[in-house]
Scaffold this active site. Structure first.
Site, PDB file in Angstrom:
ATOM      1  N   GLY B  12      -2.636 -10.213 -16.586  1.00 54.01           N
ATOM      2  CA  GLY B  12      -2.156 -11.583 -16.648  1.00 54.01           C
ATOM      3  C   GLY B  12      -1.769 -12.074 -15.266  1.00 54.01           C
ATOM      4  N   SER B  15       0.845 -10.034 -12.689  1.00 55.74           N
ATOM      5  CA  SER B  15       1.018  -8.773 -13.419  1.00 55.74           C
ATOM      6  C   SER B  15       0.954  -7.563 -12.494  1.00 55.74           C
ATOM      7  CB  SER B  15      -0.088  -8.630 -14.469  1.00 55.74           C
ATOM      8  OG  SER B  15      -1.364  -8.604 -13.822  1.00 55.74           O
ATOM      9  N   SER B  18      -3.769  -7.262  -8.735  1.00 50.65           N
ATOM     10  CA  SER B  18      -4.394  -7.195  -7.407  1.00 50.65           C
ATOM     11  C   SER B  18      -3.802  -6.049  -6.590  1.00 50.65           C
ATOM     12  CB  SER B  18      -4.224  -8.520  -6.650  1.00 50.65           C
ATOM     13  OG  SER B  18      -5.016  -9.525  -7.252  1.00 50.65           O
ATOM     14  N   HIS B  52      -1.200 -12.505  -0.403  1.00 49.15           N
ATOM     15  CA  HIS B  52      -2.076 -11.360  -0.709  1.00 49.15           C
ATOM     16  C   HIS B  52      -2.605 -10.715   0.575  1.00 49.15           C
ATOM     17  CE1 HIS B  52      -3.151 -11.556  -5.230  1.00 49.15           C
ATOM     18  NE2 HIS B  52      -1.959 -12.045  -5.041  1.00 49.15           N
ATOM     19  N   ARG B  56      -2.117  -6.819   1.595  1.00 47.15           N
ATOM     20  CA  ARG B  56      -3.228  -5.879   1.807  1.00 47.15           C
ATOM     21  C   ARG B  56      -3.082  -5.112   3.103  1.00 47.15           C
ATOM     22  NH1 ARG B  56      -6.391  -9.888   0.015  1.00 47.15           N
ATOM     23  NH2 ARG B  56      -7.175 -10.485   2.032  1.00 47.15           N
TER      24      ARG B  56
END
Lengths: 174, 174, 174
Positions: B12, B15, B18, B52, B56
């Site tokens: 979802g 969640s 990723s 993100h 990473r």
């Protein structure tokens, strides 16, 4: 394959729950009955029903009953397997009819217990989103939650279908 | 760790899907490729992409392609592992582009099959809420459901991430 | 039954998560504390609270605190078991109060770690629907997702309740 007397197949929208339930039913080799609880209100619904009809293929007896499945389910035989599609449409019909929902749910549970045929019932998981702004939508998801709890308590096997893949929540997949 | 050729990571919103997929990719020790399918339309989306990127960390080659991943995926090598983030943005881009969605999905599936690199694809579960009032939203969740079913059927490993925790729906976690 | 120090019970709306958590607490035979984080804004909320109160039955000490559970949780004893119902209401209260949410979450996590009592916390899964059109709703589901990830990382046992049925995502059910 060997499935128990009453299986509940839960899943989200377009999760593959109906296809999974159909394959379960076909795999038993028993006489197949499709119990349609949906009422057609618009072209989008009709298109969905037509798509499911093509997917199922031939070899099914169809019963259409939006509100009171009791008489038709009790008239089935132990040689039948019935796919009830779906508890969510049944609930939606009763919410629109504005009758006594608790009493209707008790009649549905009794109909399931007294059905001589093997039964596979499909229902939607609708409670994993944000609280809906619409009061009727909030009432619907509360009622769907309570109905799923009652159905799961009664079922011998409960399967959650995600992306077409089954996950057993109660009982074991054969 | 040892992961199969094609892994689908479902989850979802927020969640941890990723992050889980990134850790999978890093754990293989292979040459890392980040395949970004998102298009930036507003500041909210840009902030999410930036967050993100920081998560990473360094050591990734980035490819950006919103619609047709085939050429870039086929140019990868067997020494690479590619994180495709995500199928939901790819689908959203095609719905906005109003082309032939079935044909686009067939090209995506072919691109997956012909990719020489190991592949980890992230996708959203969006069908567990109330029926959306918006017709485009209904169309989107039907299309996302069908796409997830196709991806899950092709994948060697399917993982559902809930609250950052992985649950294998197909195959086994190493 | 034997449960670990900190259990997180996740579930959708009307999924039976609170009933499951209550049964867990009762099964331990310890002194029961009900930690209510909800604020009553309307009759719908009051009706829900009253329904849960009747479901729980007698034998509970109730603590009401919408924002800062730290002092009350640290005042519990090792003979207590505390049902915190729920993290979603706590989050909602903080979003409405418009304070520093990251700092509030750090205080909540510290309160959990320093609580001498056994703790069972209920939280909602809200991220499996379509992207909400409302910006506050999008912010809420991002924050709920991040909070659930933090709680699940801290918990010894994480249970997802679907249709009243528990699925262990981390640790094992006794």
């Amino acid at each position: 394959m060997l499935y128990p007397k009453f299986t509940l197949v839960l899943g989200g929208a377009a999760s593959g729950k109906s296809s999974f339930a159909e394959q379960m039913v076909v795999s038993t080799g028993k006489s197949r009955v499709y119990f349609a609880s949906s009422q057609v209100f618009d072209a989008e619904m009709q298109a969905k029903i037509d798509r499911h009809l093509v997917q199922r293929g031939p070899g099914w007896t169809t019963i259409e009953e939006p509100l009171e499945p009791g008489p038709a389910l009790s008239a089935l035989s132990a040689r039948d397997i019935c796919l009830f599609d779906c508890a969510t449409m049944w609930l939606s019909n009763h919410l629109l009819a504005e009758g006594d929902l608790d009493a209707a749910q008790e009649r549905l549970m009794a109909a399931i217990r007294h059905c001589p045929a093997q039964l596979v019932m499909v229902s939607n998981e609708v409670g994993h989103g944000i609280v809906p702004e619409n009061a009727l939508a909030r009432r619907f998801r509360e009622a769907q939650g309570r109905l799923n709890i009652a159905l799961a308590a009664e079922a011998d096997l409960v399967v959650l279908v995600v992306a077409g893949l089954p996950l057993a929540l109660k009982g074991q997949l054969p």
